[in-house]
Design a protein around this motif. Sequence first.
Motif, PDB file in Angstrom:
ATOM      1  N   THR A   4       0.804  -1.210   0.000  1.00 51.82           N
ATOM      2  CA  THR A   4       0.000   0.000   0.000  1.00 51.82           C
ATOM      3  C   THR A   4       0.842   1.267   0.000  1.00 51.82           C
ATOM      4  N   ARG A   5       2.121   1.176   0.318  1.00 55.28           N
ATOM      5  CA  ARG A   5       2.982   2.350   0.337  1.00 55.28           C
ATOM      6  C   ARG A   5       4.408   1.921   0.031  1.00 55.28           C
ATOM      7  N   LEU A   6       5.235   2.891  -0.339  1.00 53.89           N
ATOM      8  CA  LEU A   6       6.634   2.607  -0.603  1.00 53.89           C
ATOM      9  C   LEU A   6       7.399   2.532   0.711  1.00 53.89           C
ATOM     10  N   LEU A   7       8.261   1.546   0.818  1.00 50.71           N
ATOM     11  CA  LEU A   7       9.059   1.339   2.023  1.00 50.71           C
ATOM     12  C   LEU A   7      10.326   2.159   1.955  1.00 50.71           C
ATOM     13  N   ASP A   8      10.752   2.678   3.117  1.00 46.56           N
ATOM     14  CA  ASP A   8      12.017   3.408   3.137  1.00 46.56           C
ATOM     15  C   ASP A   8      13.180   2.429   3.236  1.00 46.56           C
ATOM     16  N   GLU A   9      14.402   2.977   3.182  1.00 40.67           N
ATOM     17  CA  GLU A   9      15.595   2.138   3.131  1.00 40.67           C
ATOM     18  C   GLU A   9      15.722   1.233   4.352  1.00 40.67           C
ATOM     19  N   ILE A  10      15.403   1.759   5.536  1.00 39.38           N
ATOM     20  CA  ILE A  10      15.528   0.957   6.758  1.00 39.38           C
ATOM     21  C   ILE A  10      14.492  -0.155   6.775  1.00 39.38           C
ATOM     22  N   GLU A  11      13.273   0.150   6.372  1.00 42.54           N
ATOM     23  CA  GLU A  11      12.217  -0.868   6.341  1.00 42.54           C
ATOM     24  C   GLU A  11      12.558  -1.971   5.344  1.00 42.54           C
ATOM     25  N   GLN A  12      13.088  -1.597   4.207  1.00 44.12           N
ATOM     26  CA  GLN A  12      13.507  -2.602   3.219  1.00 44.12           C
ATOM     27  C   GLN A  12      14.592  -3.502   3.794  1.00 44.12           C
ATOM     28  N   ARG A  13      15.559  -2.911   4.475  1.00 47.77           N
ATOM     29  CA  ARG A  13      16.658  -3.699   5.032  1.00 47.77           C
ATOM     30  C   ARG A  13      16.139  -4.643   6.123  1.00 47.77           C
ATOM     31  N   ILE A  14      15.223  -4.189   6.957  1.00 45.74           N
ATOM     32  CA  ILE A  14      14.659  -5.030   8.017  1.00 45.74           C
ATOM     33  C   ILE A  14      13.939  -6.225   7.415  1.00 45.74           C
ATOM     34  N   LEU A  15      13.086  -5.986   6.439  1.00 43.85           N
ATOM     35  CA  LEU A  15      12.340  -7.091   5.834  1.00 43.85           C
ATOM     36  C   LEU A  15      13.284  -8.065   5.133  1.00 43.85           C
ATOM     37  N   GLY A  16      14.263  -7.537   4.416  1.00 41.23           N
ATOM     38  CA  GLY A  16      15.219  -8.417   3.751  1.00 41.23           C
ATOM     39  C   GLY A  16      16.004  -9.259   4.732  1.00 41.23           C
ATOM     40  N   ALA A  17      16.414  -8.656   5.854  1.00 38.21           N
ATOM     41  CA  ALA A  17      17.178  -9.390   6.868  1.00 38.21           C
ATOM     42  C   ALA A  17      16.328 -10.476   7.518  1.00 38.21           C
ATOM     43  N   LEU A  18      15.082 -10.162   7.831  1.00 38.45           N
ATOM     44  CA  LEU A  18      14.190 -11.168   8.421  1.00 38.45           C
ATOM     45  C   LEU A  18      13.959 -12.323   7.457  1.00 38.45           C
ATOM     46  N   MET A  19      13.729 -12.010   6.206  1.00 40.92           N
ATOM     47  CA  MET A  19      13.510 -13.044   5.201  1.00 40.92           C
ATOM     48  C   MET A  19      14.753 -13.907   5.019  1.00 40.92           C
ATOM     49  N   GLU A  20      15.917 -13.270   4.998  1.00 40.60           N
ATOM     50  CA  GLU A  20      17.169 -14.010   4.830  1.00 40.60           C
ATOM     51  C   GLU A  20      17.393 -14.988   5.987  1.00 40.60           C
ATOM     52  N   LYS A  21      17.246 -14.514   7.213  1.00 43.59           N
ATOM     53  CA  LYS A  21      17.526 -15.367   8.367  1.00 43.59           C
ATOM     54  C   LYS A  21      16.505 -16.493   8.481  1.00 43.59           C
ATOM     55  N   GLU A  22      15.274 -16.245   8.074  1.00 43.54           N
ATOM     56  CA  GLU A  22      14.275 -17.317   8.082  1.00 43.54           C
ATOM     57  C   GLU A  22      14.703 -18.463   7.181  1.00 43.54           C
ATOM     58  N   GLN A  23      15.282 -18.140   6.031  1.00 44.31           N
ATOM     59  CA  GLN A  23      15.670 -19.169   5.065  1.00 44.31           C
ATOM     60  C   GLN A  23      17.040 -19.770   5.365  1.00 44.31           C
ATOM     61  N   ALA A  24      17.991 -18.919   5.754  1.00 41.46           N
ATOM     62  CA  ALA A  24      19.377 -19.372   5.904  1.00 41.46           C
ATOM     63  C   ALA A  24      19.661 -19.974   7.270  1.00 41.46           C
ATOM     64  N   THR A  25      19.067 -19.418   8.333  1.00 41.06           N
ATOM     65  CA  THR A  25      19.316 -19.901   9.704  1.00 41.06           C
ATOM     66  C   THR A  25      17.986 -20.023  10.453  1.00 41.06           C
ATOM     67  N   PRO A  26      17.124 -20.949  10.026  1.00 43.43           N
ATOM     68  CA  PRO A  26      15.783 -21.054  10.634  1.00 43.43           C
ATOM     69  C   PRO A  26      15.798 -21.361  12.132  1.00 43.43           C
ATOM     70  N   ASP A  27      16.867 -21.998  12.621  1.00 42.99           N
ATOM     71  CA  ASP A  27      16.933 -22.314  14.057  1.00 42.99           C
ATOM     72  C   ASP A  27      17.065 -21.059  14.910  1.00 42.99           C
ATOM     73  N   HIS A  28      17.502 -19.960  14.316  1.00 42.46           N
ATOM     74  CA  HIS A  28      17.692 -18.713  15.062  1.00 42.46           C
ATOM     75  C   HIS A  28      16.662 -17.649  14.685  1.00 42.46           C
ATOM     76  N   TYR A  29      15.560 -18.100  14.121  1.00 43.53           N
ATOM     77  CA  TYR A  29      14.489 -17.214  13.678  1.00 43.53           C
ATOM     78  C   TYR A  29      13.216 -17.553  14.438  1.00 43.53           C
ATOM     79  N   PRO A  30      12.389 -16.574  14.824  1.00 42.05           N
ATOM     80  CA  PRO A  30      12.446 -15.117  14.658  1.00 42.05           C
ATOM     81  C   PRO A  30      13.631 -14.469  15.377  1.00 42.05           C
ATOM     82  N   LEU A  31      13.788 -13.149  15.160  1.00 43.78           N
ATOM     83  CA  LEU A  31      14.957 -12.437  15.658  1.00 43.78           C
ATOM     84  C   LEU A  31      14.586 -11.435  16.742  1.00 43.78           C
ATOM     85  N   THR A  32      15.473 -11.337  17.736  1.00 45.42           N
ATOM     86  CA  THR A  32      15.357 -10.248  18.701  1.00 45.42           C
ATOM     87  C   THR A  32      15.771  -8.942  18.008  1.00 45.42           C
TER      88      THR A  32
END
Length: 213
Positions: A4-32
């Motif tokens: 519904t809206r464009l994400l800023d640089e920090i929001e993009q980085r947060i979502l990308g990091a969460l998605m990456e860790k879910e796939q690459a290190t699922p045992d340590h996901y979700p993240l603090t």
Amino acid sequence: MAHTRLLDEIEQRILGALMEKEQATPDHYPLTVSALLAACNQKSNREPVLSLAEDQIVEALDRLRRDVLVWRQQGPRSEKWQHCLTNRWHLSPPALAVMTLLLLRGPQTPGELRSRSGRLHAFDSVDDVEVTLARLAAGDDPLVEELARTPGQREARWRHVMGEPSAEAQESAGAATPAAVASQEGDEDHVADLERRVASLERRLARLESELS
């Protein structure tokens, strides 16, 4: 709608990091928040490298939570965060991997996406990546777009459309810059000069052959 809206640089980085860790290190996901901060500021596999503060992460998480793009999970010791984009954006495993890389590293070619996706999803070929990109670009609410090639660029790049394009992407998507135009015009002048010189040499060679005969 997927977004519904464009994400800023920090929001993009947060979502990308969460998605990456879910796939690459699922045992340590979700993240603090602390783990997410480290993932966002990671120096490898990030373009550009950022240096965010914890309060920036917390404020961005609150915005993303209001848009229902992330969930907060209260644990026995601390709260943890996870994205909810698989269902929100209707992402298959290959699409999730592609979107992760585009959010973390900006515009990339299909070949680059395949070579960088090993920890997330194993694509058998570049063609498989291109099929995934085509699906993400289809429909009334696309998630990615193909960028116009700049002079000298051999392979097209793709970017996600969830945030404002970078200056590099804007340059690729729009008209060629004056420097690029000047470079291209210079190349054309050089080719024309070479053609004139070749034609002159051919005429001289023809005259010599005529005189010798």
